[in-house]
Design an enzyme around this catalytic site. Structure first.
Site, PDB file in Angstrom:
ATOM      1  N   LYS A   1     -26.866 -55.101 -12.088  1.00  0.00           N
ATOM      2  CA  LYS A   1     -28.295 -54.757 -12.099  1.00  0.00           C
ATOM      3  C   LYS A   1     -29.017 -55.488 -13.221  1.00  0.00           C
ATOM      4  O   LYS A   1     -30.084 -56.061 -13.016  1.00  0.00           O
ATOM      5  CB  LYS A   1     -28.432 -53.234 -12.247  1.00  0.00           C
ATOM      6  CG  LYS A   1     -29.862 -52.740 -12.208  1.00  0.00           C
ATOM      7  CD  LYS A   1     -29.939 -51.300 -11.736  1.00  0.00           C
ATOM      8  CE  LYS A   1     -29.485 -50.310 -12.783  1.00  0.00           C
ATOM      9  NZ  LYS A   1     -30.468 -50.129 -13.874  1.00  0.00           N
TER      10      LYS A   1
ATOM     11  N   ARG B   1     -40.131 -41.513 -19.410  1.00  0.00           N
ATOM     12  CA  ARG B   1     -39.295 -42.264 -20.358  1.00  0.00           C
ATOM     13  C   ARG B   1     -40.136 -42.954 -21.446  1.00  0.00           C
ATOM     14  O   ARG B   1     -41.251 -43.391 -21.181  1.00  0.00           O
ATOM     15  CB  ARG B   1     -38.434 -43.289 -19.588  1.00  0.00           C
ATOM     16  CG  ARG B   1     -37.493 -42.579 -18.626  1.00  0.00           C
ATOM     17  CD  ARG B   1     -36.581 -43.518 -17.906  1.00  0.00           C
ATOM     18  NE  ARG B   1     -35.654 -44.151 -18.816  1.00  0.00           N
ATOM     19  CZ  ARG B   1     -34.779 -45.082 -18.449  1.00  0.00           C
ATOM     20  NH1 ARG B   1     -34.735 -45.468 -17.193  1.00  0.00           N
ATOM     21  NH2 ARG B   1     -33.957 -45.597 -19.322  1.00  0.00           N
TER      22      ARG B   1
ATOM     23  N   SER C   1     -31.111 -51.533 -28.297  1.00  0.00           N
ATOM     24  CA  SER C   1     -31.603 -51.576 -26.919  1.00  0.00           C
ATOM     25  C   SER C   1     -31.765 -53.008 -26.440  1.00  0.00           C
ATOM     26  O   SER C   1     -32.596 -53.769 -26.955  1.00  0.00           O
ATOM     27  CB  SER C   1     -32.947 -50.843 -26.810  1.00  0.00           C
ATOM     28  OG  SER C   1     -33.554 -51.162 -25.568  1.00  0.00           O
TER      29      SER C   1
ATOM     30  N   ASP D   1     -24.185 -46.829 -20.184  1.00  0.00           N
ATOM     31  CA  ASP D   1     -24.418 -46.249 -18.854  1.00  0.00           C
ATOM     32  C   ASP D   1     -23.168 -45.584 -18.278  1.00  0.00           C
ATOM     33  O   ASP D   1     -23.224 -45.004 -17.190  1.00  0.00           O
ATOM     34  CB  ASP D   1     -24.904 -47.337 -17.894  1.00  0.00           C
ATOM     35  CG  ASP D   1     -26.290 -47.841 -18.272  1.00  0.00           C
ATOM     36  OD1 ASP D   1     -27.056 -47.080 -18.903  1.00  0.00           O
ATOM     37  OD2 ASP D   1     -26.611 -49.000 -17.950  1.00  0.00           O
TER      38      ASP D   1
ATOM     39  N   LYS E   1     -32.443 -41.646 -20.759  1.00  0.00           N
ATOM     40  CA  LYS E   1     -32.121 -42.489 -19.587  1.00  0.00           C
ATOM     41  C   LYS E   1     -32.877 -41.930 -18.372  1.00  0.00           C
ATOM     42  O   LYS E   1     -33.855 -41.204 -18.533  1.00  0.00           O
ATOM     43  CB  LYS E   1     -30.609 -42.525 -19.379  1.00  0.00           C
ATOM     44  CG  LYS E   1     -29.877 -43.240 -20.523  1.00  0.00           C
ATOM     45  CD  LYS E   1     -30.267 -44.698 -20.610  1.00  0.00           C
ATOM     46  CE  LYS E   1     -29.603 -45.404 -21.782  1.00  0.00           C
ATOM     47  NZ  LYS E   1     -30.131 -46.758 -21.971  1.00  0.00           N
TER      48      LYS E   1
ATOM     49  N   ARG F   1     -29.165 -37.365 -19.787  1.00  0.00           N
ATOM     50  CA  ARG F   1     -27.794 -37.381 -19.242  1.00  0.00           C
ATOM     51  C   ARG F   1     -26.842 -36.481 -20.013  1.00  0.00           C
ATOM     52  O   ARG F   1     -25.851 -36.002 -19.452  1.00  0.00           O
ATOM     53  CB  ARG F   1     -27.252 -38.816 -19.212  1.00  0.00           C
ATOM     54  CG  ARG F   1     -27.894 -39.627 -18.132  1.00  0.00           C
ATOM     55  CD  ARG F   1     -27.261 -40.997 -17.969  1.00  0.00           C
ATOM     56  NE  ARG F   1     -27.892 -41.654 -16.826  1.00  0.00           N
ATOM     57  CZ  ARG F   1     -27.982 -42.961 -16.654  1.00  0.00           C
ATOM     58  NH1 ARG F   1     -27.468 -43.786 -17.568  1.00  0.00           N
ATOM     59  NH2 ARG F   1     -28.555 -43.467 -15.582  1.00  0.00           N
TER      60      ARG F   1
ATOM     61  N   ARG G   1     -26.728 -42.279 -11.683  1.00  0.00           N
ATOM     62  CA  ARG G   1     -25.395 -42.195 -12.294  1.00  0.00           C
ATOM     63  C   ARG G   1     -24.903 -40.752 -12.408  1.00  0.00           C
ATOM     64  O   ARG G   1     -23.699 -40.512 -12.433  1.00  0.00           O
ATOM     65  CB  ARG G   1     -25.389 -42.906 -13.635  1.00  0.00           C
ATOM     66  CG  ARG G   1     -25.694 -44.398 -13.513  1.00  0.00           C
ATOM     67  CD  ARG G   1     -25.318 -45.177 -14.746  1.00  0.00           C
ATOM     68  NE  ARG G   1     -26.139 -46.361 -14.927  1.00  0.00           N
ATOM     69  CZ  ARG G   1     -25.995 -47.507 -14.254  1.00  0.00           C
ATOM     70  NH1 ARG G   1     -25.042 -47.643 -13.365  1.00  0.00           N
ATOM     71  NH2 ARG G   1     -26.801 -48.526 -14.474  1.00  0.00           N
TER      72      ARG G   1
HETATM   73  C1  S3P Z   1     -30.126 -52.385 -19.779  1.00  0.00           C
HETATM   74  C2  S3P Z   1     -29.974 -51.883 -21.040  1.00  0.00           C
HETATM   75  C3  S3P Z   1     -29.596 -50.495 -21.313  1.00  0.00           C
HETATM   76  C4  S3P Z   1     -28.999 -49.818 -20.084  1.00  0.00           C
HETATM   77  C5  S3P Z   1     -29.805 -50.091 -18.843  1.00  0.00           C
HETATM   78  C6  S3P Z   1     -29.847 -51.579 -18.573  1.00  0.00           C
HETATM   79  C7  S3P Z   1     -30.566 -53.780 -19.603  1.00  0.00           C
HETATM   80  O1  S3P Z   1     -30.753 -49.786 -21.688  1.00  0.00           O
HETATM   81  O2  S3P Z   1     -28.907 -48.431 -20.293  1.00  0.00           O
HETATM   82  O3  S3P Z   1     -29.256 -49.439 -17.719  1.00  0.00           O
HETATM   83  O4  S3P Z   1     -30.442 -54.329 -18.489  1.00  0.00           O
HETATM   84  O5  S3P Z   1     -31.029 -54.375 -20.587  1.00  0.00           O
HETATM   85  P1  S3P Z   1     -31.287 -49.753 -23.218  1.00  0.00           P
HETATM   86  O6  S3P Z   1     -31.782 -51.099 -23.553  1.00  0.00           O
HETATM   87  O7  S3P Z   1     -32.396 -48.741 -23.193  1.00  0.00           O
HETATM   88  O8  S3P Z   1     -30.116 -49.325 -24.034  1.00  0.00           O
END
Ligand code: S3P
Length: 467
Positions: free
Chosen positions: A49, A150, A195, A348, A375, A379, A423
């Site tokens: 993804k 969020r 992040s 995740d 999230k 979660r 999830r």
């Molecule tokens: C992601 C980063 C993560 C992850 C999300 C996908 C990404 O989030 O939880 O499902 O593709 O950069 P955070 O950046 O909020 O940690």
């Protein structure tokens, strides 16, 4: 400290009355997972993804045509595709996971006529906010109830420092408007939270900004944006810092050149059949072509420490990312302590790790889970409530989740509130493959955001997941 084993008693009472079918609030999108004995076979989970979002966005701002193979065709990524189309990129679905993108060049996106509806997709929202922040137009972002709850302040702050103006609902939540700047300023920004989405939003904004835009990440997060920008010819500097972490700089106004992409299978999706095979009485499966980027493999490392028989076969590099076929065999798992520093590399995967922990022998302590609260759902709360309802002993102490495994599957028999979180739904359906009583989720439809065909793939390996 919340004693979730007591919460479980109440939840179970609620569930029993629910199972009479009276006032369940269950939609016709509910799914049930029933106990199975043996999982076997080979499967390939859908494309990653994170990489799919980035592939579309970056291909959308190159000049020329890029072919993407293995793109995740889940709702989240389709939302990114629609948003890019609305801003002028040509995005064609050729079939069989192959897509062709004709980009508009760096700085070439146009103002979307309608609000961009990003559905459930946090990654799409935060990365696209970065992309449009340094374009001289205004765009509106909306999404579902989960996305609208969020926090976006984490991207609003650095993007405003670059010159954009963002008008959001209280708490920095959607719907919001991004008023892009015609005169962006390069910044150096130290991430206050680990992040990858915030890092990526700033780097994407930095593409249409003169000079050097720098992100300092004290804790490493997934580096797909950096890898892909390099793949498309952007000029980047990445320094490892002596104190740990990285300094990542993108040089503005690069000429991005089309470069075909093969998207690996998503390790975050592979996590579900992986844990199902580990906790099955008899399990021996192969998951092919799974991404093994070291910043995504925290779950595999953790499960191996718990005693899991997981081997990485045929390791190789595809499209700049490392991949392997994973062989997973059922294993007697032991509880361990999972350090907080590991959280970004498996953020995740904690819901399904908690399921594995519930079937392990002894205590599993998962530290540093604060980010799980923001999230697609909270979660930490969703797992604690649902596992307790299935008869698992656990507690939540601040940002720590402690699961007491009894070396055998819990009873199950609960109806789980999915709360628009794919999830959460998939984790509990994995648990239901081993519990004496079936586990039900009230709404399986969010699974399509990241793992279309989940039930069919799992059932192909021997699961019994259905309406
Ligand atoms: C992601 C980063 C993560 C992850 C999300 C996908 C990404 O989030 O939880 O499902 O593709 O950069 P955070 O950046 O909020 O940690």
């Amino acid at each position: 400290m919340t004693d979730w084993s007591k919460a479980g008693l109440y939840a179970r009472a609620w569930v029993v009355s629910d199972m009479t079918g009276v006032g369940t609030g269950v939609t016709d999108r509910g799914l049930t997972s029933r106990k199975v004995g043996r999982l076997s076979g080979t499967a390939q989970v859908p494309g990653d993804k994170s990489i799919s979002h980035r592939a579309l966005m970056i291909a959308g701002i190159t000049v020329g045509k890029t072919t993407i193979t293995g793109l995740l065709e889940g709702d989240d990524v389709l939302a990114t595709a629609s948003a890019l189309r609305a801003m002028g990129a040509k995005v064609e679905q050729l079939g069989g996971g192959v897509w062709r993108i004709s980009g508009v060049g760096v700085g070439g996106l146009g103002e979307p006529a309608e609000p961009l509806d990003l559905g459930n997709a946090g990654t799409a929202t935060r990365l696209l906010m970065g992309l449009v922040a340094t374009h001289d137009f205004t765009s509106f972002f909306t999404g579902d109830a989960s996305l609208s709850s969020r926090p976006m302040a984490r991207v609003i702050k650095p993007l405003e420092a670059m010159g954009a103006r963002i008008v959001a609902r209280s708490g920095g939540r959607l719907p919001l408007a991004v008023i892009g700047t015609a005169t962006p300023l390069p910044i150096t920004y130290t991430l206050p939270v680990a992040s990858a989405q915030v890092k990526s939003a700033i780097l994407l904004a930095g593409l249409n900004t003169p000079g050097e835009t720098t992100v300092i990440e004290p804790v490493l997060t997934r580096d797909h944006t950096e890898l892909m920008l390099t793949h498309f010819g952007a000029e980047m500097r990445i320094e490892e810092l002596a104190e740990g972490g990285r300094k990542i700089t993108v040089i503005g106004h690069p000429e991005l050149v089309p470069a075909d992409i093969v998207v690996p299978a998503d390790p975050s999706s592979a996590a579900f059949p992986m844990v199902a095979a580990l906790i099955a009485p008899e399990g021996d499966i192969i998951l092919s072509g799974v991404g093994t980027n070291p910043l995504r493999t925290g779950l595999i490392q953790t499960l191996i420490e718990m005693g899991a028989a997981i081997t990485l076969e045929n390791p190789r590099i595809e499209g700049g990312e490392s991949v392997a076929d994973l062989r997973v065999r059922s294993s007697a798992l032991r509880g361990i302590t999972v350090p907080a520093e590991r959280a970004p590399s498996m953020i995740d995967e904690y819901p399904v790790l908690a399921v594995a922990a519930a079937c392990a022998t002894g205590r599993t302590t998962m530290l540093g889970l604060g980010e799980l609260r923001v999230k697609e759902s909270d979660r930490l709360a969703a797992m604690a409530t649902g596992l307790a309802a299935c008869g698992v002993k656990l507690s939540v102490e601040g940002d720590t989740l402690i699961v007491e495994g009894e070396g055998r599957p819990p009873l199950g028999g609960a109806m789980i509130a999915t709360e628009l979180d794919h999830r959460i739904a998939m984790s509990f359906l994995v648990l239901g493959t081993v519990t004496a009583e079936p586990v039900m989720v009230d709404d399986g439809s969010p699974i399509d955001t990241s793992f279309p065909g989940f039930a069919a793939l799992m059932n192909g390996l021997g699961c019994r997941i259905g309406a």
